[in-house]
Design a protein around this motif. Structure first.
Motif, mmCIF file in Angstrom:
data_model
loop_
_atom_site.group_PDB
_atom_site.id
_atom_site.type_symbol
_atom_site.label_atom_id
_atom_site.label_comp_id
_atom_site.label_asym_id
_atom_site.label_seq_id
_atom_site.Cartn_x
_atom_site.Cartn_y
_atom_site.Cartn_z
ATOM 1 N N ASP A 221 0.691 -1.164 0.146
ATOM 2 C CA ASP A 221 -0.156 -0.103 0.005
ATOM 3 C C ASP A 221 0.987 1.270 0.006
ATOM 4 O OD1 ASP A 221 -2.055 1.728 0.126
ATOM 5 O OD2 ASP A 221 -2.336 1.565 2.513
ATOM 6 N N PHE A 222 1.403 1.552 -1.241
ATOM 7 C CA PHE A 222 2.233 2.816 -1.334
ATOM 8 C C PHE A 222 1.513 3.951 -0.977
ATOM 9 C CE2 PHE A 222 3.818 6.347 -4.072
ATOM 10 C CZ PHE A 222 5.095 6.446 -3.523
ATOM 11 N N ALA A 223 0.339 4.167 -1.377
ATOM 12 C CA ALA A 223 -0.465 5.342 -1.176
ATOM 13 C C ALA A 223 -0.822 5.670 0.239
ATOM 14 C CB ALA A 223 -1.914 5.104 -2.041
ATOM 15 N N GLY A 224 -0.526 4.480 1.132
ATOM 16 C CA GLY A 224 -0.934 4.715 2.704
ATOM 17 C C GLY A 224 0.254 5.147 3.383
ATOM 18 N N ILE A 225 1.148 5.533 2.731
ATOM 19 C CA ILE A 225 2.514 6.009 3.349
ATOM 20 C C ILE A 225 2.346 7.359 3.537
ATOM 21 C CG2 ILE A 225 5.067 6.400 3.318
ATOM 22 C CD1 ILE A 225 5.040 3.731 1.536
ATOM 23 N N GLU A 226 2.480 7.976 4.845
ATOM 24 C CA GLU A 226 2.806 9.479 4.994
ATOM 25 C C GLU A 226 4.103 9.986 4.588
ATOM 26 O OE1 GLU A 226 2.163 12.145 8.683
ATOM 27 O OE2 GLU A 226 1.161 10.330 9.039
ATOM 28 N N LEU A 227 4.182 10.682 3.693
ATOM 29 C CA LEU A 227 5.624 10.891 3.036
ATOM 30 C C LEU A 227 5.864 12.199 2.829
ATOM 31 C CD1 LEU A 227 7.726 9.878 0.792
ATOM 32 C CD2 LEU A 227 6.084 10.004 -0.904
ATOM 33 N N GLU A 228 7.252 12.489 2.935
ATOM 34 C CA GLU A 228 7.632 13.988 3.195
ATOM 35 C C GLU A 228 9.250 13.649 2.683
ATOM 36 O OE1 GLU A 228 7.335 16.355 6.665
ATOM 37 O OE2 GLU A 228 8.974 17.484 5.953
ATOM 38 N N GLY A 229 9.927 14.480 1.710
ATOM 39 C CA GLY A 229 11.153 14.103 1.596
ATOM 40 C C GLY A 229 12.012 15.109 2.329
ATOM 41 N N ILE A 230 13.376 15.210 1.851
ATOM 42 C CA ILE A 230 14.340 15.866 2.868
ATOM 43 C C ILE A 230 14.398 17.514 2.043
ATOM 44 C CG2 ILE A 230 15.597 13.936 3.400
ATOM 45 C CD1 ILE A 230 17.793 14.761 1.392
ATOM 46 N N GLU A 231 13.756 17.778 1.197
ATOM 47 C CA GLU A 231 14.154 19.083 0.562
ATOM 48 C C GLU A 231 13.995 20.386 1.405
ATOM 49 O OE1 GLU A 231 11.336 17.064 -0.473
ATOM 50 O OE2 GLU A 231 11.174 17.007 -2.662
ATOM 51 N N ARG A 232 13.259 20.368 2.470
ATOM 52 C CA ARG A 232 13.151 21.438 3.267
ATOM 53 C C ARG A 232 13.943 21.231 4.722
ATOM 54 N NH1 ARG A 232 7.322 22.754 4.944
ATOM 55 N NH2 ARG A 232 7.088 20.484 5.007
ATOM 56 N N ARG A 264 5.304 5.337 7.638
ATOM 57 C CA ARG A 264 5.757 6.878 7.396
ATOM 58 C C ARG A 264 7.328 6.930 6.726
ATOM 59 N NH1 ARG A 264 7.342 8.046 12.270
ATOM 60 N NH2 ARG A 264 6.267 6.435 13.348
ATOM 61 N N MET A 265 7.345 7.820 5.988
ATOM 62 C CA MET A 265 8.761 8.202 5.278
ATOM 63 C C MET A 265 8.820 9.654 5.564
ATOM 64 S SD MET A 265 11.593 6.857 4.218
ATOM 65 C CE MET A 265 11.133 5.331 4.013
ATOM 66 N N GLN A 266 9.803 9.861 6.566
ATOM 67 C CA GLN A 266 9.789 11.487 6.605
ATOM 68 C C GLN A 266 11.007 11.879 7.395
ATOM 69 O OE1 GLN A 266 7.073 11.117 10.660
ATOM 70 N NE2 GLN A 266 6.566 12.365 9.179
ATOM 71 N N PRO A 267 11.717 13.059 7.266
ATOM 72 C CA PRO A 267 12.751 13.275 8.138
ATOM 73 C C PRO A 267 12.245 13.347 9.683
ATOM 74 C CG PRO A 267 12.330 15.067 6.389
ATOM 75 C CD PRO A 267 11.038 14.126 6.638
ATOM 76 N N CYS A 268 13.272 12.633 10.427
ATOM 77 C CA CYS A 268 12.967 12.476 12.000
ATOM 78 C C CYS A 268 14.336 12.624 12.568
ATOM 79 C CB CYS A 268 12.675 10.980 12.150
ATOM 80 S SG CYS A 268 11.122 10.594 11.708
ATOM 81 N N LEU A 269 14.259 12.867 13.916
ATOM 82 C CA LEU A 269 15.300 13.168 14.639
ATOM 83 C C LEU A 269 15.456 11.579 15.389
ATOM 84 C CD1 LEU A 269 14.785 15.986 14.376
ATOM 85 C CD2 LEU A 269 15.624 16.402 16.704
ATOM 86 N N VAL A 270 17.056 11.481 15.399
ATOM 87 C CA VAL A 270 17.110 10.217 16.097
ATOM 88 C C VAL A 270 18.341 10.263 16.839
ATOM 89 C CG1 VAL A 270 16.211 8.312 14.231
ATOM 90 C CG2 VAL A 270 18.782 9.158 14.416
ATOM 91 N N PRO A 271 18.717 9.614 18.173
ATOM 92 C CA PRO A 271 19.646 10.082 18.979
ATOM 93 C C PRO A 271 21.086 9.647 18.137
ATOM 94 C CG PRO A 271 18.358 8.648 20.175
ATOM 95 C CD PRO A 271 17.551 8.838 18.801
ATOM 96 N N GLU A 272 21.875 10.799 18.283
ATOM 97 C CA GLU A 272 23.216 10.542 17.550
ATOM 98 C C GLU A 272 23.965 9.308 17.736
ATOM 99 O OE1 GLU A 272 25.691 14.051 18.061
ATOM 100 O OE2 GLU A 272 25.530 13.989 20.221
ATOM 101 N N THR A 273 23.898 8.917 19.223
ATOM 102 C CA THR A 273 24.705 7.758 19.536
ATOM 103 C C THR A 273 24.099 6.250 19.253
ATOM 104 O OG1 THR A 273 23.466 7.928 21.671
ATOM 105 C CG2 THR A 273 25.764 8.669 21.741
ATOM 106 N N SER A 274 22.836 6.365 18.440
ATOM 107 C CA SER A 274 21.999 5.157 18.220
ATOM 108 C C SER A 274 22.804 4.562 16.826
ATOM 109 C CB SER A 274 20.698 5.223 17.887
ATOM 110 O OG SER A 274 20.596 6.477 16.727
#
Ligand code: NAP
Ligand code: HSE
Length: 428
Positions: A221-232, A264-274
């Protein structure tokens, strides 16, 4: 030894030429491992005269991939052209209609037509194998579909597009803005012919859609993905996130929740040590979580001739050995239509805003957040630049709806300059 397995390879670009190279170089090793010879009968591409750095003179040539798929001397159709429709899909369907097995690296085709192709394959007692379609050289399809078959999968996540990870890590390392690094990556040939597939998150979302189906027994289900790229994603956010102990990644997450399938496919923060936070350059990382096994982290090259051809060869070897299996891990008729979750699980959020230098400005922002039900975990204000000061806030877990509500209210306070940035902080 059994009779040879005869291949027809359509597409002789980066991946196709890489596959031919391995088949030529490792033919003894491959036949020792699979118990039968693996031969190329015929190949196809657009331009017959192009030098591809491999000797093709002993193989028949077809201009038309559909004709290649239908040849009597082709047992397995290897689709390495790409494109969600067009000749890739036509030739795949032609091969399946004749009961021939298919190996493909084409995530776009599977993300858009996976269910129909899986049904066509099963109706014809054929298989479609696609290890190379997700995360290049990382054997994630086999890990999920076979290695973890005894688990209920609880979450799948990862960095699935090397070009985006290259851009984000290069921005941080060189202190350069997005536009400069995008131009650099394009010049180095790191981006797809249509760069929006990479930086718009579409390529990575194709891969996530395939992994979700395998993990959760749902129809792709590609259409069901909440999608945001890295452009911003800005260098300011990359630096500010680093200051708070995080890295920004284009992160794909799929999880079955009580509210439906969250993808979801979106820019997220993750801990830098992970492990995800430590991932540099064009490398991919997939994190798989199962109820029995716990967490597994797979890391490796997600693109390039060698790694991707390595994955294609693993599928060809499977077929030569007689390893079959359902396309998405269970019979296609049993795959259920996913109900997309309409809201994301609560998470902590990173907020960056520019605050006017006025008495009570910070208090107003805190009030607005409080009134929206958003609790502040950490906050940092930097020195004023002319008349505004950058403020970073990490919230406690909250919903995206509450964050959006707070951001809308902030815009009316007259103490916030421009649009605040809000990014999800993923627990990894
Ligand atoms: P590529 O270098 O652009 O090669 C594509 C090949 O397909 C070329 O040989 C081209 O012919 C042929 N082709 C394109 N359109 C055609 C058409 N209409 N009819 C006949 N032949 C056609 O692409 P690639 O990077 O090898 O990618 C191939 C597939 O692997 C895609 O599905 C891609 O998403 C997937 N993949 C690639 C990578 C990677 O690292 N490159 C990684 C994972 C998955 P000509 O050479 O004559 O133009
Ligand atoms: N453009 C893709 C990437 C290629 O950067 O990961 C592999 O799918």
């Amino acid at each position: 030894m059994s009779h040879p397995l005869r291949l027809g390879i359509a597409g002789l670009g980066t991946v196709g030429a890489g596959v031919v190279q391995i088949l030529r170089k490792q033919s003894e090793l491959l036949s020792a491992r699979t118990g039968r010879a693996i031969e190329i009968s015929a190949v196809s591409a657009r331009d017959r005269s192009k030098d591809r750095g491999v000797n093709l003179s002993s193989y028949a040539w077809e201009d038309d991939a559909v004709a290649l798929a239908k040849r009597d001397d082709v047992d397995v159709f290897v689709e390495l052209m790409g494109g969600e429709d067009g000749p890739a899909k036509d030739a795949t369907e032609a091969a399946l209609a004749l009961g021939k097995d298919v190996v493909t690296a084409n995530k776009a085709m599977l993300a858009m037509h996976g269910q129909a192709l899986a049904e066509a394959a099963e109706n014809a007692s054929a298989v479609i194998k696609y290890e190379a379609a997700v995360a290049g050289g990382i054997p994630v399809i086999k890990s999920l579909g076979e290695g973890l078959a005894g688990n209920e999968i609880t979450r799948v996540m990862g960095v699935m597009n090397g070009s985006c990870n290259y851009i984000l890590t290069r921005m941080q390392d060189a202190g350069l803005p997005y536009a400069d690094v995008f131009a650099e990556a394009d010049g180095l040939g790191y981006l797809e012919a249509d760069p929006a597939l990479d930086v718009g998150g579409i390529d990575a979302a194709h891969k996530l859609a395939i992994l979700s189906s395998l993990a959760f027994g749902t129809r792709v289900d590609f259409a069901g993905i909440e999608l945001e790229g890295i452009e911003r994603v800005s260098i300011e956010d990359i630096n500010a996130a680093a200051d708070m102990g995080y890295k920004i990644k284009l992160l794909g997450v799929a999880q079955m929740t009580g509210r439906g399938l969250e993808q979801r496919m979106q820019p997220c923060l993750v801990p830098e040590t992970s492990p995800l936070g430590q991932l540099q350059g064009g490398t991919n990382m997939i994190v798989l979580e199962g109820d029995a096994v716990g967490q597994i982290v797979l890391r490796g090259p997600g693109a390039g001739a060698g790694p991707t051809a390595s994955a294609v060869l693993s599928d060809i070897c499977d077929i030569a050995r007689g390893y079959r299996g359902a396309v998405f891990g269970q019979p296609a008729a049993g795959l259920v239509a996913a109900t997309p979750a309409l809201s994301q699980r609560p998470a902590a959020y990173y907020l960056r805003l520019a605050l006017h230098d006025k008495p009570g400005a910070l208090a107003k922002v805190a009030t607005v957040l409080g009134e929206a039900g958003v609790s502040i975990d950490r906050m940092r204000q930097y020195g004023h630049d002319e008349n505004a000061a950058p403020v970073l806030i990490v919230t406690h877990k909250t919903t995206r709806a509450d964050i959006d509500h707070a951001l809308a209210a902030m815009g009316k306070t007259a103490v916030v300059d421009g649009d605040p940035v809000a990014l999800r902080i993923e627990e990894v």
